[in-house]
Design a protein around this motif. Structure first.
Motif, PDB file in Angstrom:
ATOM      1  N   ALA A 125      13.568   0.459   2.267  1.00  0.00           N
ATOM      2  CA  ALA A 125      12.169   0.286   1.846  1.00  0.00           C
ATOM      3  C   ALA A 125      12.043   0.431   0.340  1.00  0.00           C
ATOM      4  CB  ALA A 125      11.294   1.305   2.562  1.00  0.00           C
ATOM      5  N   ILE A 126      12.773   1.419  -0.213  1.00  0.00           N
ATOM      6  CA  ILE A 126      12.728   1.603  -1.668  1.00  0.00           C
ATOM      7  C   ILE A 126      13.246   0.365  -2.374  1.00  0.00           C
ATOM      8  CG2 ILE A 126      13.651   2.952  -3.577  1.00  0.00           C
ATOM      9  CD1 ILE A 126      13.704   5.365  -1.682  1.00  0.00           C
ATOM     10  N   VAL A 127      14.369  -0.181  -1.876  1.00  0.00           N
ATOM     11  CA  VAL A 127      14.919  -1.396  -2.468  1.00  0.00           C
ATOM     12  C   VAL A 127      14.019  -2.595  -2.168  1.00  0.00           C
ATOM     13  CG1 VAL A 127      16.908  -2.952  -2.455  1.00  0.00           C
ATOM     14  CG2 VAL A 127      17.256  -0.484  -2.344  1.00  0.00           C
ATOM     15  N   GLY A 128      13.416  -2.610  -0.953  1.00  0.00           N
ATOM     16  CA  GLY A 128      12.606  -3.759  -0.553  1.00  0.00           C
ATOM     17  C   GLY A 128      11.350  -3.937  -1.372  1.00  0.00           C
ATOM     18  N   TRP A 129      10.727  -2.845  -1.817  1.00  0.00           N
ATOM     19  CA  TRP A 129       9.537  -2.985  -2.662  1.00  0.00           C
ATOM     20  C   TRP A 129       9.877  -3.743  -3.937  1.00  0.00           C
ATOM     21  CZ3 TRP A 129       8.528   2.880  -1.807  1.00  0.00           C
ATOM     22  CH2 TRP A 129       7.906   3.052  -0.572  1.00  0.00           C
ATOM     23  N   ARG A 130      11.013  -3.405  -4.506  1.00  0.00           N
ATOM     24  CA  ARG A 130      11.438  -4.106  -5.715  1.00  0.00           C
ATOM     25  C   ARG A 130      11.808  -5.558  -5.408  1.00  0.00           C
ATOM     26  NH1 ARG A 130      10.425  -5.043 -10.683  1.00  0.00           N
ATOM     27  NH2 ARG A 130      12.241  -5.682 -11.913  1.00  0.00           N
ATOM     28  N   ALA A 131      12.398  -5.786  -4.224  1.00  0.00           N
ATOM     29  CA  ALA A 131      12.777  -7.149  -3.851  1.00  0.00           C
ATOM     30  C   ALA A 131      11.552  -8.037  -3.688  1.00  0.00           C
ATOM     31  CB  ALA A 131      13.581  -7.134  -2.557  1.00  0.00           C
ATOM     32  N   GLN A 132      10.482  -7.495  -3.093  1.00  0.00           N
ATOM     33  CA  GLN A 132       9.276  -8.295  -2.897  1.00  0.00           C
ATOM     34  C   GLN A 132       8.643  -8.664  -4.232  1.00  0.00           C
ATOM     35  OE1 GLN A 132       6.434  -6.560  -0.259  1.00  0.00           O
ATOM     36  NE2 GLN A 132       5.051  -8.308  -0.314  1.00  0.00           N
ATOM     37  N   ALA A 133       8.584  -7.700  -5.157  1.00  0.00           N
ATOM     38  CA  ALA A 133       8.024  -7.999  -6.479  1.00  0.00           C
ATOM     39  C   ALA A 133       8.858  -9.050  -7.189  1.00  0.00           C
ATOM     40  CB  ALA A 133       7.957  -6.714  -7.310  1.00  0.00           C
ATOM     41  N   ALA A 134      10.185  -8.956  -7.081  1.00  0.00           N
ATOM     42  CA  ALA A 134      11.050  -9.949  -7.721  1.00  0.00           C
ATOM     43  C   ALA A 134      10.883 -11.322  -7.083  1.00  0.00           C
ATOM     44  CB  ALA A 134      12.506  -9.498  -7.639  1.00  0.00           C
ATOM     45  N   SER A 135      10.712 -11.380  -5.751  1.00  0.00           N
ATOM     46  CA  SER A 135      10.528 -12.666  -5.068  1.00  0.00           C
ATOM     47  C   SER A 135       9.209 -13.307  -5.458  1.00  0.00           C
ATOM     48  CB  SER A 135      10.590 -12.469  -3.549  1.00  0.00           C
ATOM     49  OG  SER A 135      11.863 -12.020  -3.152  1.00  0.00           O
ATOM     50  N   GLN A 136       8.141 -12.504  -5.569  1.00  0.00           N
ATOM     51  CA  GLN A 136       6.854 -13.059  -5.994  1.00  0.00           C
ATOM     52  C   GLN A 136       6.950 -13.628  -7.396  1.00  0.00           C
ATOM     53  OE1 GLN A 136       4.247  -9.711  -5.476  1.00  0.00           O
ATOM     54  NE2 GLN A 136       3.871 -10.135  -3.321  1.00  0.00           N
ATOM     55  N   ALA A 137       7.619 -12.905  -8.291  1.00  0.00           N
ATOM     56  CA  ALA A 137       7.780 -13.417  -9.653  1.00  0.00           C
ATOM     57  C   ALA A 137       8.599 -14.698  -9.661  1.00  0.00           C
ATOM     58  CB  ALA A 137       8.449 -12.351 -10.527  1.00  0.00           C
ATOM     59  N   GLN A 138       9.604 -14.785  -8.785  1.00  0.00           N
ATOM     60  CA  GLN A 138      10.414 -15.995  -8.718  1.00  0.00           C
ATOM     61  C   GLN A 138       9.589 -17.171  -8.208  1.00  0.00           C
ATOM     62  OE1 GLN A 138      13.067 -16.375  -5.496  1.00  0.00           O
ATOM     63  NE2 GLN A 138      14.603 -17.555  -6.600  1.00  0.00           N
ATOM     64  N   MET A 139       8.734 -16.946  -7.195  1.00  0.00           N
ATOM     65  CA  MET A 139       7.890 -18.014  -6.671  1.00  0.00           C
ATOM     66  C   MET A 139       6.934 -18.535  -7.739  1.00  0.00           C
ATOM     67  SD  MET A 139       8.613 -18.744  -3.509  1.00  0.00           S
ATOM     68  CE  MET A 139       9.438 -18.075  -2.062  1.00  0.00           C
ATOM     69  N   VAL A 140       6.338 -17.625  -8.506  1.00  0.00           N
ATOM     70  CA  VAL A 140       5.424 -18.038  -9.575  1.00  0.00           C
ATOM     71  C   VAL A 140       6.172 -18.845 -10.629  1.00  0.00           C
ATOM     72  CG1 VAL A 140       3.939 -17.207 -11.423  1.00  0.00           C
ATOM     73  CG2 VAL A 140       3.856 -16.112  -9.182  1.00  0.00           C
ATOM     74  N   GLU A 141       7.356 -18.387 -10.985  1.00  0.00           N
ATOM     75  CA  GLU A 141       8.153 -19.079 -11.986  1.00  0.00           C
ATOM     76  C   GLU A 141       8.552 -20.472 -11.492  1.00  0.00           C
ATOM     77  OE1 GLU A 141      10.040 -19.085 -15.795  1.00  0.00           O
ATOM     78  OE2 GLU A 141       8.854 -17.490 -14.874  1.00  0.00           O
ATOM     79  N   LEU A 142       8.937 -20.577 -10.211  1.00  0.00           N
ATOM     80  CA  LEU A 142       9.335 -21.856  -9.649  1.00  0.00           C
ATOM     81  C   LEU A 142       8.166 -22.832  -9.615  1.00  0.00           C
ATOM     82  CD1 LEU A 142      11.502 -23.564  -8.247  1.00  0.00           C
ATOM     83  CD2 LEU A 142      10.808 -22.540  -6.077  1.00  0.00           C
TER      84      LEU A 142
END
Length: 543
Positions: A156-173
């Motif tokens: 969960a600790i790692v997943g919170w960071r993963a979700q934020a990184a995925s959202q930023a990647q989607m916006v960038e894409l």
């Protein structure tokens, strides 16, 4: 049973299969011969076949169900985009919308088919396995239960960071796709201005930024897998150490009243890795959850805050082809994200009359024309009446069936000329298409034959020919009694503008025509010119 249920059942079938294997080993240790082994081997093989069938069928069903749900979501998003006003500048860019619907939305399929299934396995399989292990040794079950919470905690600790990184990647894409589509549309202009190299550098910088964000997502995904493998390996190793010392007689506690046999110990050892297998699978698809939720948020954001198209969901009405009577009362041209310097407009256009709306560029003529076409709502106390019927959210779609629209920048889709003329409308035969092309002045243009193919944006046609193609669309709207044209001669040379003007007047015979323009020759060909200004609009006769 749905796909998720079959996959969960496949995991649970390992319990009886492991018991049969352990029982077979115990039989061999007791030197009972080969006779008892054949039924056990047959049971293991049968359960293995059933597990494989459940796994294959469940995976297929889960994928098909996820694909069907995605198709429903896509249809809903496309319908929501179609129900927003094309004049709203706050709408998502075409490249961003296409990227979200076509590309980013694909991340929803593994989120539904893999992550949701893994989540159900985590909820059921470890609990049942722990109970099965506890029936043989409460110490081994306790080790598994104590090791299990550490895994989801760190995930969960790692997943919170993963979700934020995925959202930023989607916006960038989405931003890069919108940037690329915009530059491709304006490639000829970029070449004329010598800005191709600068655009290439900007695109390279965007690609490098996207690469960095993608690598950040992958690093987090690998980190979550490493955390899971560490704690699952420790849990299995501790169970194996306990079972080994228990069989050697060094640890006599932990079983129920008597020492575990070889078969019981093997049963515990076979189930220990399976206890962590659902958690391992969940870790492997954890980034699918982050990508899927980010894709859903990207789809939901496409229609947020956009101006709805009046009457988008109502049924269209019949078109009679008769010239329309138009009346505007205190209509203020306005649209979200657009500036307008015009005062409220009051105007009456009689059936069959041709009227030019005259105002400086950027003052709001196009917005007023869009409001007449029902593409934008009319703010109170303004009102628009067409043939005595007020234009509002309930009547807009019915009244639009009586109109034909020619935008300032007609878009040409990649495909046949016939498809660009009909725009999906049925009941148009080849003779009607050829006649429409002739009326628009494209009869002698080889690239504009009904069977010819055009590139995206009108590749193969000049700017004047693209405008005439839009005129041919008007010619096919034979049942429209109100023609609306927004700057039809803008950016055309005088000779081409004169030809477009003559063709437009020919098409408008017997029908009401309203043209937004600052072309003096086109305005002079109208029956009347209405000058729009910051003060109250007044009328004057055409010179």
């Amino acid at each position: 049973m749905d796909g998720t249920g079959l996959l969960v059942l496949s995991s649970l079938l390992w319990l009886p299969q492991a018991w049969l294997l352990a029982w077979a080993v115990q039989s061999m240790a007791d030197d009972r011969g080969m006779a008892p082994l054949w039924p056990l081997a047959a049971g293991v093989a049968l359960l293995g076949a059933v597990r494989a069938a459940c796994d294959a069928l469940g995976t297929r069903r889960a994928h098909l169900q996820a694909r069907a749900w995605l198709s429903t979501v896509r249809a809903r998003v496309v319908q929501a985009l179609a129900a927003t006003s094309p004049m709203d500048r706050r709408r998502a860019a075409s490249g961003q919308a296409a990227s979200a619907v076509a590309e980013q939305a694909e991340a929803i399929v593994p989120w539904l088919s893999r992550y949701q299934t893994a989540l159900w396995r985590v909820r059921l399989a470890p609990l049942l396995i722990a109970l099965a292990v506890a029936s043989q040794s409460w110490v081994a079950a306790l080790i598994l239960v104590l090791a299990a919470p550490l895994i989801p905690l760190f995930m969960a600790i790692v997943g919170w960071r993963a979700q934020a990184a995925s959202q930023a990647q989607m916006v960038e894409l989405g931003g890069m796709n919108a940037f690329l589509l915009d530059r491709l549309r304006g490639l000829s202009t970029l070449r004329a201005l010598g800005a191709v190299d600068a655009t290439a550098r900007q695109l390279r910088a965007s690609a490098e930024s996207l690469r960095g964000r993608s690598m950040r997502v992958l690093r987090i995904a690998f980190l979550s897998s490493a955390v899971l493998e560490l704690f699952s390996a420790l849990g299995v190793a501790m169970v194996a150490v306990y079972v080994g010392f228990h069989l050697l007689g060094h640890l006599s506690f932990g079983s129920w009243g008597q020492a575990m046999s070889l078969g019981q110990a093997l049963f515990v050892l076979l189930l220990a890795p399976s206890f962590f297998e659902p958690l391992r699978e969940l870790s492997a698809v954890w980034h699918d959850r982050a990508n899927g939720e980010a894709a859903l948020e990207a789809l939901a954001a496409l229609g947020e805050g956009a101006q709805p198209l009046p009457g988008a969901l109502s049924a269209p009405g019949p078109a009679t082809g008769q010239a329309c009577d138009l009346r505007l009362e205190q209509v203020l041209p306005q649209a979200p994200g657009s500036a307008c310097s015009l005062a409220p407009v009051s105007l009456h256009v009689r059936p069959g009359e041709h009227v030019a709306l005259w105002a400086p560029s950027g003052s709001g003529k196009s917005l007023l024309l869009a409001q007449v076409a029902g593409l934008l709502p009319v703010a109170q106390p303004g009102r628009i009446h067409i043939d005595g019927l007020q234009l509002d959210g309930e009547s807009a779609n019915r009244l639009r069936a009586r109109m034909a629209w020619m935008g300032q920048s007609p878009h040409v889709f990649a495909g046949a000329v016939a498809a660009n003329l009909t725009l999906g409308r049925q009941g148009r035969n080849p003779d009607e298409l050829r006649q429409a092309l002739v009326q628009a002045g494209l009869g002698q243009v080889a690239q504009a034959r009904a069977g010819a193919t055009l590139g995206e944006g009108g590749a193969g046609l000049s700017g004047g020919e693209i405008v005439r193609l839009a005129l041919a669309r008007l010619a096919l709207s034979r049942d429209a009694g109100l023609l609306l044209a927004d700057e039809p001669t803008a950016h055309l040379d005088p000779a081409t503008a004169a030809q477009v003007t003559d063709a437009l007047l020919q098409l408008a015979r017997g029908r009401t025509l309203i043209v937004a323009t600052h072309d003096a020759r086109l305005a002079g060909a109208m029956h009347r010119v209405v000058r729009l200004a910051p003060a109250v609009a007044h009328e004057e006769s055409a010179a």
